[in-house]
Write a protein that holds these residues in place. Structure first.
Motif, mmCIF file in Angstrom:
data_model
loop_
_atom_site.group_PDB
_atom_site.id
_atom_site.type_symbol
_atom_site.label_atom_id
_atom_site.label_comp_id
_atom_site.label_asym_id
_atom_site.label_seq_id
_atom_site.Cartn_x
_atom_site.Cartn_y
_atom_site.Cartn_z
ATOM 1 N N ALA A 54 95.872 94.793 -11.850
ATOM 2 C CA ALA A 54 95.013 93.789 -12.490
ATOM 3 C C ALA A 54 93.767 93.606 -11.634
ATOM 4 N N ILE A 55 92.610 93.393 -12.294
ATOM 5 C CA ILE A 55 91.366 93.236 -11.531
ATOM 6 C C ILE A 55 90.604 92.017 -12.030
ATOM 7 N N ILE A 56 90.074 91.258 -11.077
ATOM 8 C CA ILE A 56 89.242 90.108 -11.436
ATOM 9 C C ILE A 56 88.031 90.059 -10.513
ATOM 10 N N GLY A 57 86.915 89.596 -11.015
ATOM 11 C CA GLY A 57 85.698 89.504 -10.219
ATOM 12 C C GLY A 57 85.148 88.086 -10.179
ATOM 13 N N VAL A 58 83.915 87.981 -9.748
ATOM 14 C CA VAL A 58 83.199 86.704 -9.749
ATOM 15 C C VAL A 58 81.768 86.967 -10.195
ATOM 16 N N ASP A 59 81.244 86.132 -11.049
ATOM 17 C CA ASP A 59 79.826 86.112 -11.479
ATOM 18 C C ASP A 59 79.680 85.978 -12.990
ATOM 19 N N ASP A 60 80.539 86.690 -13.740
ATOM 20 C CA ASP A 60 80.412 86.755 -15.195
ATOM 21 C C ASP A 60 79.087 87.380 -15.627
ATOM 22 N N ILE A 61 78.849 88.594 -15.165
ATOM 23 C CA ILE A 61 77.679 89.329 -15.657
ATOM 24 C C ILE A 61 77.980 89.892 -17.041
ATOM 25 N N GLU A 62 76.935 90.119 -17.806
ATOM 26 C CA GLU A 62 77.124 90.546 -19.194
ATOM 27 C C GLU A 62 77.886 91.871 -19.287
ATOM 28 N N GLU A 63 77.636 92.743 -18.341
ATOM 29 C CA GLU A 63 78.302 94.049 -18.305
ATOM 30 C C GLU A 63 79.821 93.930 -18.435
ATOM 31 N N GLY A 64 80.379 92.908 -17.802
ATOM 32 C CA GLY A 64 81.826 92.737 -17.796
ATOM 33 C C GLY A 64 82.395 92.317 -19.138
ATOM 34 N N ARG A 65 81.539 91.851 -20.024
ATOM 35 C CA ARG A 65 82.020 91.449 -21.345
ATOM 36 C C ARG A 65 82.141 92.654 -22.266
ATOM 37 N N TYR A 66 81.526 93.773 -21.891
ATOM 38 C CA TYR A 66 81.556 94.971 -22.734
ATOM 39 C C TYR A 66 82.326 96.129 -22.124
ATOM 40 N N SER A 67 82.707 95.987 -20.847
ATOM 41 C CA SER A 67 83.365 97.107 -20.186
ATOM 42 C C SER A 67 84.750 97.336 -20.787
ATOM 43 N N SER A 88 87.522 94.859 -20.669
ATOM 44 C CA SER A 88 86.586 93.786 -20.321
ATOM 45 C C SER A 88 87.094 93.087 -19.063
ATOM 46 N N LEU A 89 86.170 92.524 -18.306
ATOM 47 C CA LEU A 89 86.493 92.067 -16.954
ATOM 48 C C LEU A 89 86.787 90.567 -16.884
ATOM 49 N N SER A 90 87.951 90.239 -16.388
ATOM 50 C CA SER A 90 88.246 88.836 -16.067
ATOM 51 C C SER A 90 87.376 88.430 -14.883
ATOM 52 N N THR A 91 86.985 87.176 -14.865
ATOM 53 C CA THR A 91 86.011 86.787 -13.840
ATOM 54 C C THR A 91 85.968 85.278 -13.683
ATOM 55 N N GLU A 103 90.489 91.257 -20.548
ATOM 56 C CA GLU A 103 91.478 92.333 -20.604
ATOM 57 C C GLU A 103 91.912 92.866 -19.239
ATOM 58 N N SER A 104 91.060 92.781 -18.245
ATOM 59 C CA SER A 104 91.382 93.404 -16.963
ATOM 60 C C SER A 104 92.506 92.689 -16.219
ATOM 61 N N THR A 105 92.904 91.508 -16.717
ATOM 62 C CA THR A 105 94.095 90.869 -16.137
ATOM 63 C C THR A 105 95.166 90.603 -17.180
ATOM 64 N N VAL A 106 94.770 90.245 -18.393
ATOM 65 C CA VAL A 106 95.789 89.867 -19.379
ATOM 66 C C VAL A 106 95.965 90.899 -20.492
ATOM 67 N N GLY A 107 95.250 91.966 -20.440
ATOM 68 C CA GLY A 107 95.369 93.013 -21.464
ATOM 69 C C GLY A 107 94.766 92.580 -22.787
ATOM 70 N N ARG A 108 95.057 93.386 -23.812
ATOM 71 C CA ARG A 108 94.433 93.091 -25.107
ATOM 72 C C ARG A 108 95.265 92.125 -25.904
#
Lengths: 335, 335
Positions: A271-284, A287-290, A330-335
Motif C-alpha cells: 500500500a502507498i500513501i503520499g502527502v500534498d494531493d497533487i492533481e496527478e495523483g487523482r489520475y494515476s 489513484s494515490l491516497s494522500t 486506490e493505492s491503499t484501499v483498492g478499487r
DNA sequence: TTGTATGCGTTATCAT
DNA sequence: ATGATAACGCATACAA
C-alpha cells in the motif's frame, strides 16, 4: 518615445500635479479639468511609468514567491494559487527558484542581488529557522514563511501541521492491517524541518500502535526519480514492506512505478500513501491516497499576511495552520 | 533607513561619482579609493537601489514569462528552464498567468497595467497572430513568441513544428497497424493555431496512409479532466477507436485513466500517444509514448533572442524551430 | 582618475 | 482646487 506626465500637463495646459491627481484618482478634481487631462492622456497614449512611481512611493506592487523547484507539482499548484490570490489584491508575483541552493536562498533573503524590487517575500524555505533569524536581522523586508511548523513568534507563517499529517497517513496504513511499514523522504544530512517533522509523525503513529518502523529510506530531493530509487532499494530488502508512507506525492508516484516494475501490486502487496494531493495523483493508476494540503488556504492567507505587513511593518507576527485531510484512494484501499 | 550612495560618499570622503564607479565595477579607480569606498559600503551595509538604477538606465533586469497556466506541467517545466537560462545571462523572470483570458493577455502586451517593469516578454500565447500585430504596434517592448508555428517575419519566435510533430505521432500509430484512429484536443471555437496545426498533421498523416480520422474530439483546455471526458465520449461510440492521438501529454494522462475506467487495456485495446514529453509520462502506468519537445532548447534560445533585442531593438526578427523526437513507450508498444 | 551637476518620471509638500 | 518645486537614488555628460 513614451509620453510623460509633463507632456500630458503641457498638452492639457494644466500642472503636473493635476495630471497626477487625475491619474491616481484623487477626489478633488473639477470635472472640466478631469476631462481635459483625460483627453490629453488619450491623445498621447500616456501610461504612467511604474518605475518612477516606485522610486517615489517605495512600493513596487510585486511579491516574490521563493520555491526550490517550480516544476514540482506541489509548488506549481501553489504558485498558481498565489498568483491568483495576489492578483485579487493588486499584486503581481515574481517566482524565484532556488534549486535547493542554500546560497541562493540566503542571497534572496539578504537582498544581496536585486531585492527591493518587490514589496514582500513568500518563502517556502529549505533553510532552517536559525539561519533565517540572522538573515532577516539585516533586512526588514516583509516575509511570510510557508509550510514549516516550528514557530518562534518572529515570523508570519502559514504552516502545515506536518507531524499530524504524517501521523494521519501512517495511522491510515496501520488501520488497513499493515505491519511492515516503511517510509521514504528522510533527509539525514540536511536540517530542513519538514522531513524531520514527517518522520516524527510517522514514528509516533507506529509507536502508538505498538509497531516499529520497518525502515526509513532517505530521498535527496522530492522528485519522482528519488521515490523510484528509494522504493527499489526498499523492495530488494527482506522483509519487504507491505506499506510505504512517502513524504510527498511526487515521491509516491516514483514509488508506485517501482513497485509495478518489481512485479508487485498496489495496494495488494504494497500500500502507498503520499502527502500534498497533487492533481496527478487523482489520475494515476492506481489513484494515490494522500493527505490533502489546502493550498488555496495557504496562498490566500500568506498573501493577506504579507500585504498586512507591507501596510503596517509593526503588526504582530501571526501563525496560521492550514487544514489537512486524509484522502483514501486506490493505492491503499483498492478499487 | 537603508544607506544610499550619497551616505557612502560622505563616509568615504569621496564623490558620489567615485562610489558609483566602484559599485558598477568601473575599471579606472585607484586602489586606495576603491578600498576606502569598499570599507564604507561595508560599514554602512549599503546596497544599491535597483529601482533608482532602473529609472536612470531604463533597464529592470527582469523578463516576463507569460503562460496560460503555470501548473500545467509543460509550462512549469518550461518555466524552470527559462528561469535557469535567464539567470545565466543575469536576468530574473516574472511569471504571469493569463488563465486563458484573452483580455488579460492583451493587457499584458499593451502595457495597460504595470508593464515596463520588465525589459522583455517571452510569450506563450493563446492569441492569434493578427491580434498580436495590432497590439504590438502600440508598444515596442522586446517580445519573443514561443511554440506557434506561423511566422510572418515581424516577431522573434522559437517555434515548434506542430504539423510535423502531429504527423509523426499519427504515423507511429498507423505503423502499429491501428486503423480506427481518433484525436483529442481540437478547439473549434477558438482561433489558436496550435490545435489547428496538430489537426492538420493528424489528418495529413492519415491521408498519406489512405485512412480517414475516426473522430476528432474537442477539448476546452489541455488538462487531465478534459482528456478524461473526451476519451470517455470517444469510447462510448461505435466503432470504438483502437488508437488515440492526444494533442498534449496532460490530455493523454486523462485519456489513459478513462480507458482504464472503461475496463479496457492500453495499448492492447487502445494505443495512446501525446505531445510534450512531460516527466509525469515517464512514470505513469503504462508510461506514455509522446513527441518530445526540447524545452531547454526553447528556453535557451528564447532568452538569447529577447536579450539580443533588448540590446539592439533594430535587430532582425529570427525564427528558430525547436527539434522534436518521437519517443515510443508502453502506451503504444507495450512492455 | 575624480568631482559637479543634471535628469530619469513620479509623488508629495507647500503654497495660493 | 490647482500650481510650482523639491525630493526619491542613481548614472553619466561634462569639467577639472
Amino acid at each position: 518615445m513614451a509620453a510623460t506626465l509633463r507632456d500630458v500637463a503641457e498638452r492639457a495646459q494644466v500642472s503636473m500635479r493635476t495630471v497626477s491627481n487625475v491619474v491616481s484618482g484623487y477626489a478633488h478634481v473639477s470635472e472640466r479639468m478631469r476631462r481635459r487631462v483625460l483627453d490629453a492622456i488619450d491623445e498621447l497614449d500616456y501610461r504612467p511609468n511604474p518605475v518612477a512611481r516606485t522610486l517615489r512611493t517605495g512600493r513596487t506592487g510585486m511579491l516574490a514567491l521563493v520555491v526550490p523547484e517550480i516544476d514540482v507539482p506541489y509548488f506549481s499548484e501553489l504558485a498558481r494559487d498565489v498568483i491568483n490570490a495576489a492578483a485579487e489584491v493588486g499584486y503581481r508575483v515574481m517566482i524565484d527558484q532556488t534549486g535547493h541552493d542554500h546560497d541562493r536562498e540566503r542571497e534572496l533573503l539578504t537582498g544581496g542581488d536585486r531585492t527591493m524590487l518587490f514589496d514582500g517575500i513568500l518563502f517556502s524555505p529549505l533553510v532552517t529557522r536559525t539561519e533565517l533569524l540572522e538573515m532577516n536581522a539585516r533586512t526588514s523586508m516583509p516575509l511570510v514563511l510557508l509550510g514549516e511548523h516550528e514557530f518562534d513568534g518572529r515570523f508570519d507563517h502559514v504552516a502545515i501541521d506536518n507531524v499530524q499529517a504524517a501521523h494521519d497517513a501512517t495511522t491510515h496504513l496501520i488501520r488497513l492491517g499493515r505491519t511492515r511499514i516503511a517510509a521514504i523522504g528522510a533527509q539525514p544530512d540536511e536540517q530542513y524541518s519538514t522531513p524531520q517533522q514527517r518522520t516524527a509523525g510517522f514514528e509516533g503513529a507506529l509507536a502508538d500502535a505498538g509497531l516499529t518502523p520497518l525502515r526509513i529510506e532517505a530521498a535527496a530531493h522530492y522528485r519522482r526519480a528519488d521515490g523510484y530509487q528509494a522504493a527499489r532499494s526498499l523492495l530488494e530488502r527482506d522483509p519487504r514492506p507491505d506499506a510505504i508512507f512517502c513524504y510527498s506525492d511526487l515521491l509516491a508516484m516514483g514509488a508506485l512505478r517501482a513497485v509495478f516494475d518489481a512485479g508487485l501490486r498496489v495496494p495488494e502487496d504494497v500500500a502507498i500513501i503520499g502527502v500534498d494531493d497533487i492533481e496527478e495523483g487523482r489520475y494515476s493508476r492506481p489513484s494515490l491516497s494522500t493527505v490533502s494540503l489546502d493550498t488555496p488556504f495557504i496562498a490566500r492567507n500568506a498573501v493577506a499576511r504579507v500585504v498586512a505587513r507591507i501596510e503596517d511593518p509593526d503588526t504582530d507576527a501571526v501563525e496560521l495552520v492550514a487544514p489537512h485531510a486524509l484522502i483514501a484512494r486506490e493505492s491503499t484501499v483498492g478499487r
